[in-house]
Design an enzyme around this catalytic site. Structure first.
Site, mmCIF file in Angstrom:
data_model
loop_
_atom_site.group_PDB
_atom_site.id
_atom_site.type_symbol
_atom_site.label_atom_id
_atom_site.label_comp_id
_atom_site.label_asym_id
_atom_site.label_seq_id
_atom_site.Cartn_x
_atom_site.Cartn_y
_atom_site.Cartn_z
ATOM 1 N N GLU A 1 0.949 -1.236 0.082
ATOM 2 C CA GLU A 1 -0.127 0.144 0.124
ATOM 3 C C GLU A 1 0.818 1.177 -0.060
ATOM 4 O O GLU A 1 1.882 1.369 0.711
ATOM 5 C CB GLU A 1 -0.859 -0.035 1.200
ATOM 6 C CG GLU A 1 -1.832 1.342 1.465
ATOM 7 C CD GLU A 1 -2.467 1.214 2.796
ATOM 8 O OE1 GLU A 1 -3.526 1.734 2.816
ATOM 9 O OE2 GLU A 1 -1.950 0.907 3.966
ATOM 10 N N LYS B 1 -9.781 0.409 -1.655
ATOM 11 C CA LYS B 1 -9.940 0.296 -0.314
ATOM 12 C C LYS B 1 -11.654 0.595 0.255
ATOM 13 O O LYS B 1 -11.894 1.722 -0.160
ATOM 14 C CB LYS B 1 -8.952 0.958 0.542
ATOM 15 C CG LYS B 1 -8.764 0.590 2.209
ATOM 16 C CD LYS B 1 -7.774 1.208 2.803
ATOM 17 C CE LYS B 1 -7.462 0.919 4.363
ATOM 18 N NZ LYS B 1 -6.292 1.657 4.729
ATOM 19 N N CYS C 1 -3.951 -2.933 4.646
ATOM 20 C CA CYS C 1 -3.506 -2.357 5.953
ATOM 21 C C CYS C 1 -4.604 -2.937 6.994
ATOM 22 O O CYS C 1 -4.864 -4.123 7.278
ATOM 23 C CB CYS C 1 -3.463 -0.902 5.975
ATOM 24 S SG CYS C 1 -2.458 -0.373 7.334
#
Length: 515
Positions: free
Chosen positions: A263, A324, A375
């Protein structure tokens, strides 16, 4: 035996510290049942309003020791979030004080832990599931249970050991043999899955494994300064990939089926800056393999932006992508911006909000069907569950943890990835900018792990699993059932009149409260 309110608060604080020590970076997971037992004893036999206070003190100690890494973001973030999360444990303490007056109360008290974690993992602003008991069981015999009952069910099992231990302390003297047998029985139940294989059988998997190269480019700086040199971050990942390409051309490395960058491996939009797009395309062409990279896409200064994982083909052309789904509040977007911005100048660091995606991150790469969560998303059951439901045969976690280098956050998140591997029965590939990058087998064991703050390319053959674990088949149903049982048992305790006290008893309780 009687116990005063100050003693209860001290017991709760100590139990909260034990709970935090059960998690990374301390990883003393066997303290968890003691922590649960301590809180249970701290609230048993007291009025619900005092139990709320006792539970809140537990939560403050627990979250206070678990989350100091938040001060990297802002000095106030750590105490603010710890205080907010502590209120959920206050509610848990209140509910536990009620259900311990029911028959078979260790079972109902254990379900309260599931309800508390479900609630705080959902609200506010999408919740914060950090510190769930089920995330602390890596490297213990309890870990295989996750493949059967998921994280929520594992929380219940761990909590049940703790509540049973509290029952033994309170009532075990009446029948020591019965108390000992009950404690052994629940401990064995929590560990029973360790004797049963949870992974997919070899005939049920895609037979031929694939080679995945995970690039950890390294990031200059620490804390919030780690990404001040955005171009250097990209250059590190490009350089490491070109070096891999050179080794492939020299015959000292095998061409991978997939290359994974972390990321924010480019915090510069590759579609707006042609030099960035050209560098990424060059790396993909040089290595001759699909390259999945994380990038900030969009105008971060004005119109909002996407935290996107983009698949670049071996021809250097961008293709499928994943945006995301779960932005981090006060990290990637600001809730209640109009209300808070005039009073919190720190919010100026986030001038525009990240735009969430609209579909799960399942991306086809040849024989690989990669399920991508980015994440912090690895902490959310539903996001990971959607990948498996979408047919993912490997889970990929691109993450930017450079901000938290040197803190417990990176170890805590890596442990979650190990738990997810067991829960889904999938190999998990973690690509981090600065660490921890690693490859985790479907049984939770670590196949490879990169050292922190170094440029490393991990090359690992991984299996592609197609079968569903029991936990995947159950989905979120077990969590709903356990949380529902907690609500029903708490309501039953109220409706059956267990809260009723005479004024005289209430006054007496303030002086000394029976355990």
């Amino acid at each position: 035996m009687v116990i005063s309110l100050p003693a209860r608060l001290l017991l709760a604080a100590g139990s909260g510290l034990l709970a935090a020590l059960s998690f990374e970076p301390f990883a003393l997971a066997y303290l968890l049942p003691l922590a649960v037992a301590g809180l249970t004893l701290g609230v048993a036999g007291t009025a619900p309003r005092r139990a709320f206070l006792v539970g809140t003190v537990f939560g403050l100690a627990f979250m206070g020791l678990l989350l100091p890494w938040l001060q990297v973001i802002h000095p106030a973030a750590w105490p603010a979030l710890a205080a907010l999360e502590a209120l959920f444990y206050g509610l848990g303490g209140l509910a536990t004080a009620l259900v311990v007056r029911l028959p078979w109360w260790p079972v109902w008290a254990a379900t309260v832990w599931v309800a508390v974690e479900s609630l705080r993992g959902s609200i506010p602003f999408g919740g914060f599931p950090w510190g769930r008991l089920g995330f602390a069981v890596v490297d213990t015999p309890v870990l295989p249970s996750v493949g059967y009952v998921g994280v929520a069910g594992t929380t219940f099992l761990v909590a049940l050991v703790g509540t049973t231990l509290a029952w033994v302390v309170r009532r075990g003297w009446r029948s020591p043999a019965r108390a000992g047998a009950a404690l052994v029985a629940v401990a064995l139940a929590a560990c029973a899955a360790d004797a049963v294989p949870t992974g997919p059988g070899p005939t049920e998997d895609i037979a031929t494994p694939v080679l995945v190269a995970t690039v950890q480019g390294d990031v200059p700086g620490v804390g919030l300064d780690a990404f001040s040199e955005r171009r250097a971050v990209l250059d590190n990942h490009v350089r490491a990939t070109l070096e891999l390409a050179d080794r492939i051309d020299a015959g000292t490395a095998t061409r991978p089926d997939l290359v994974v960058w972390p990321e924010n491996s480019s915090d510069i939009d590759p579609f707006r800056d042609p030099t960035v797009g050209a560098d990424v395309a060059e790396a993909a062409r040089a290595v001759g393999a699909p390259l999945l990279m994380g990038a900030a896409v969009g105008d971060r200064a004005e119109d909002g932006w996407f935290n996107r994982a983009v698949l670049w083909g071996p021809d250097g052309e961008p293709g499928a992508s994943y945006d995301k789904l779960h932005p981090v509040p006060f990290g990637e977007y600001v809730p209640l911006r109009a209300l808070l911005a005039p009073y919190l100048s720190a919010l100026d660091q986030i001038p525009t909000d990240m735009i969430p995606g609209d579909r799960p991150g399942v991306i086809d790469v040849g024989r690989i069907r990669a399920g991508v969560v980015m994440c912090f998303e690895v902490a959310y059951d539903g996001l990971v569950r959607d990948l498996v439901d979408g047919g993912a045969n490997v889970v990929v976690v691109p993450t930017n943890n450079a901000t938290y280098t040197g803190t417990g956050q990176i170890e805590q998140q890596f442990a979650m990835s190990r738990v997810r591997a067991v829960e889904t029965g999938r190999t998990v590939v973690v690509a981090s900018t600065n660490g921890i990058s690693g490859v985790i087998d479907a049984d939770g064991s670590v196949l490879q792990r990169a050292p922190e703050r170094e440029t490393v390319v991990l090359e690992q053959t991984v299996s592609l699993h197609s079968t569903l674990t029991v936990a995947s088949r159950l989905g979120g149903a077990l969590e709903l059932v356990l949380a529902g049982v907690a609500l029903v048992s708490t309501a039953a305790a109220v409706l059956l009149g267990y809260r009723r006290r005479s004024p005289r008893n209430d006054v007496a309780e303030r002086k000394h409260e029976p355990v």
